[in-house]
Design a protein around this motif. Structure first.
Motif, mmCIF file in Angstrom:
data_model
loop_
_atom_site.group_PDB
_atom_site.id
_atom_site.type_symbol
_atom_site.label_atom_id
_atom_site.label_comp_id
_atom_site.label_asym_id
_atom_site.label_seq_id
_atom_site.Cartn_x
_atom_site.Cartn_y
_atom_site.Cartn_z
ATOM 1 N N LEU A 44 0.387 -1.361 0.017
ATOM 2 C CA LEU A 44 0.131 -0.125 -0.063
ATOM 3 C C LEU A 44 0.966 1.434 0.110
ATOM 4 C CD1 LEU A 44 -3.145 -1.300 2.533
ATOM 5 C CD2 LEU A 44 -2.973 -0.786 -0.321
ATOM 6 N N PHE A 45 1.672 0.768 1.030
ATOM 7 C CA PHE A 45 3.069 2.417 0.949
ATOM 8 C C PHE A 45 3.427 2.634 0.015
ATOM 9 C CE2 PHE A 45 6.983 3.927 1.842
ATOM 10 C CZ PHE A 45 6.584 5.013 2.094
ATOM 11 N N ASN A 46 4.334 1.498 -1.137
ATOM 12 C CA ASN A 46 4.940 1.396 -2.682
ATOM 13 C C ASN A 46 3.766 1.673 -3.985
ATOM 14 O OD1 ASN A 46 7.071 0.968 -1.940
ATOM 15 N ND2 ASN A 46 6.812 -0.781 -3.444
ATOM 16 N N SER A 47 2.582 1.625 -3.156
ATOM 17 C CA SER A 47 1.619 2.436 -4.475
ATOM 18 C C SER A 47 1.732 3.636 -4.510
ATOM 19 C CB SER A 47 0.372 1.275 -4.667
ATOM 20 O OG SER A 47 0.039 -0.488 -4.799
ATOM 21 N N TRP A 48 1.527 4.099 -2.777
ATOM 22 C CA TRP A 48 1.461 5.561 -2.528
ATOM 23 C C TRP A 48 2.281 6.096 -3.088
ATOM 24 C CZ3 TRP A 48 -1.456 9.683 -1.981
ATOM 25 C CH2 TRP A 48 -0.898 11.110 -1.272
ATOM 26 N N MET A 49 3.687 6.187 -2.811
ATOM 27 C CA MET A 49 4.829 6.498 -3.213
ATOM 28 C C MET A 49 4.729 6.192 -4.490
ATOM 29 S SD MET A 49 6.642 7.912 -0.791
ATOM 30 C CE MET A 49 7.346 8.462 -2.002
ATOM 31 N N MET A 50 4.752 5.491 -5.338
ATOM 32 C CA MET A 50 4.524 5.439 -6.759
ATOM 33 C C MET A 50 3.693 6.733 -7.341
ATOM 34 S SD MET A 50 6.470 3.306 -8.195
ATOM 35 C CE MET A 50 8.065 1.741 -7.740
ATOM 36 N N ALA A 51 2.296 7.050 -7.336
ATOM 37 C CA ALA A 51 1.490 8.156 -7.236
ATOM 38 C C ALA A 51 2.442 9.198 -7.473
ATOM 39 C CB ALA A 51 -0.120 7.875 -6.734
ATOM 40 N N LEU A 52 2.826 9.353 -5.754
ATOM 41 C CA LEU A 52 3.775 10.604 -5.621
ATOM 42 C C LEU A 52 4.903 10.836 -6.906
ATOM 43 C CD1 LEU A 52 3.371 12.765 -3.702
ATOM 44 C CD2 LEU A 52 4.946 11.418 -1.514
ATOM 45 N N GLN A 53 5.372 9.706 -6.731
ATOM 46 C CA GLN A 53 6.943 9.774 -7.874
ATOM 47 C C GLN A 53 6.513 10.250 -8.229
ATOM 48 O OE1 GLN A 53 10.348 8.705 -6.920
ATOM 49 N NE2 GLN A 53 10.580 10.283 -8.290
ATOM 50 N N TYR A 54 5.389 10.477 -9.342
ATOM 51 C CA TYR A 54 5.673 9.972 -11.464
ATOM 52 C C TYR A 54 4.849 11.433 -11.012
ATOM 53 C CZ TYR A 54 8.151 6.111 -11.862
ATOM 54 O OH TYR A 54 9.241 5.278 -11.204
ATOM 55 N N VAL A 55 3.936 11.484 -10.818
ATOM 56 C CA VAL A 55 2.806 12.376 -10.863
ATOM 57 C C VAL A 55 3.629 13.970 -10.899
ATOM 58 C CG1 VAL A 55 0.756 13.230 -10.116
ATOM 59 C CG2 VAL A 55 1.091 11.598 -10.301
ATOM 60 N N ASP A 56 4.694 13.405 -9.696
ATOM 61 C CA ASP A 56 5.697 14.688 -8.813
ATOM 62 C C ASP A 56 5.966 15.616 -10.509
ATOM 63 O OD1 ASP A 56 6.938 16.541 -7.335
ATOM 64 O OD2 ASP A 56 8.509 15.444 -8.559
ATOM 65 N N TYR A 57 6.344 15.163 -11.461
ATOM 66 C CA TYR A 57 6.841 15.398 -13.027
ATOM 67 C C TYR A 57 5.733 16.321 -13.682
ATOM 68 C CZ TYR A 57 10.964 11.785 -12.224
ATOM 69 O OH TYR A 57 11.695 11.178 -11.755
ATOM 70 N N PRO A 58 4.484 16.230 -13.977
ATOM 71 C CA PRO A 58 4.135 17.527 -14.846
ATOM 72 C C PRO A 58 3.914 18.016 -12.892
ATOM 73 C CG PRO A 58 2.908 15.489 -14.109
ATOM 74 C CD PRO A 58 4.075 14.758 -13.950
ATOM 75 N N ALA A 59 3.865 17.866 -12.471
ATOM 76 C CA ALA A 59 3.019 18.864 -11.261
ATOM 77 C C ALA A 59 4.482 20.078 -10.903
ATOM 78 C CB ALA A 59 3.025 18.254 -10.129
ATOM 79 N N ASP A 60 5.657 19.544 -10.829
ATOM 80 C CA ASP A 60 6.920 19.981 -10.647
ATOM 81 C C ASP A 60 7.033 21.236 -12.288
ATOM 82 O OD1 ASP A 60 9.402 21.323 -10.279
ATOM 83 O OD2 ASP A 60 10.602 19.412 -11.260
ATOM 84 N N ASN A 61 6.560 20.725 -13.897
ATOM 85 C CA ASN A 61 6.726 21.395 -14.598
ATOM 86 C C ASN A 61 5.650 22.623 -14.526
ATOM 87 O OD1 ASN A 61 8.758 19.833 -15.482
ATOM 88 N ND2 ASN A 61 6.869 18.376 -16.984
#
Length: 248
Positions: free
Chosen positions: A172-189
């Motif tokens: 469950l933690f990994n699933s949350w971190m994967m979302a946080l990890q990758y959605v961060d790229y468009p968010a950072d842009n």
């Protein structure tokens, strides 16, 4: 009450795999994949070396009860799953730390493919070089967020009986971190801070977990995990576009 659309998030990784085949995105997919092959080979070797030692240490902590010792196969299985989850996200951390400037630009190109609009006025290799410090700092922020929680889960996983649910908690933690990890790229842009991104994803946690779950699963599969990183970047960008348009 959890909000969001789990199934809408679930389909984004598949869309990401379709997007990485587009001609305009291929170059920024091929380079990270080559890096991922080298990184995964090294990570797999070192994790395999430490796996047996960790199991032996954990079994040594168990009480000397015959029935409990006879369940050593179960502990091997549970710890194996935990180690696999750790390796999956460990691979993601290292791969993204090195490839983050590529992935930020890949996300920009993907958003342009999906919306027809430029994310920034600059582009190309010059933009990638310029963004290296900011991209690396974003990855460091994610590592700082991840490590204390991962250590806590690892400690809980070494406690007899409690470790029976540790694999579920890790996943469950990994699933949350994967979302946080990758959605961060468009968010950072879009210059959305890491703290604001966490709050945005938490506000629609079902959607975030729907995206993160298949990414976490795919990251555990050898060979497939070499391709899942760029696909997840594209899929996370599709997720970002849909979620933002839905909130507009």
């Amino acid at each position: 009450m959890l909000k969001g659309n789990f199934f809408q998030g679930l389909g984004c990784l598949g869309e990401g795999f379709r997007l990485i085949r587009r001609p305009g995105l291929r170059l920024f997919v091929i380079i990270p994949i080559i890096l991922n092959i080298v990184l995964f080979s090294l990570l797999f070797y070192f994790m395999a070396q430490g796996f047996s030692a960790l199991i032996a240490m954990a079994m040594g902590w168990l009480p000397d009860w015959n029935w409990l010792q006879s369940l050593d196969w179960l502990f091997w299985l549970l710890y194996g799953v935990v180690i696999l989850l750790m390796m999956a996200y460990g691979f993601v951390i290292v791969a993204n730390l090195i490839g983050s400037p590529f992935y930020g630009y890949l996300s920009e190109l993907t958003e342009k493919e999906l919306t027809g609009q430029e994310v920034s006025v600059e582009g190309g290799w010059g933009q990638i070089v310029k963004d290296i410090p900011r991209a690396l700092w974003r990855e460091v922020q994610k590592i700082i967020y991840y490590l204390p929680r991962a250590i806590l889960l690892l400690v809980l996983g070494l406690v007899p009986v409690v470790n029976l649910v540790s694999a579920v908690l890790w996943f469950l933690f990994n699933s949350w971190m994967m979302a946080l990890q990758y959605v961060d790229y468009p968010a950072d842009n879009h210059r959305v801070s890491f703290g604001n991104l966490r709050r945005m994803l938490a506000a629609r946690r079902l959607s975030a977990m729907g995206f993160g779950l298949p990414v976490a699963l795919a990251a555990m599969v050898p060979v497939l995990n070499l391709f899942v990183v760029p696909a997840a970047v594209c899929g996370a960008t599709a997720y970002w576009v849909r979620e933002r348009s839905g909130q507009a």
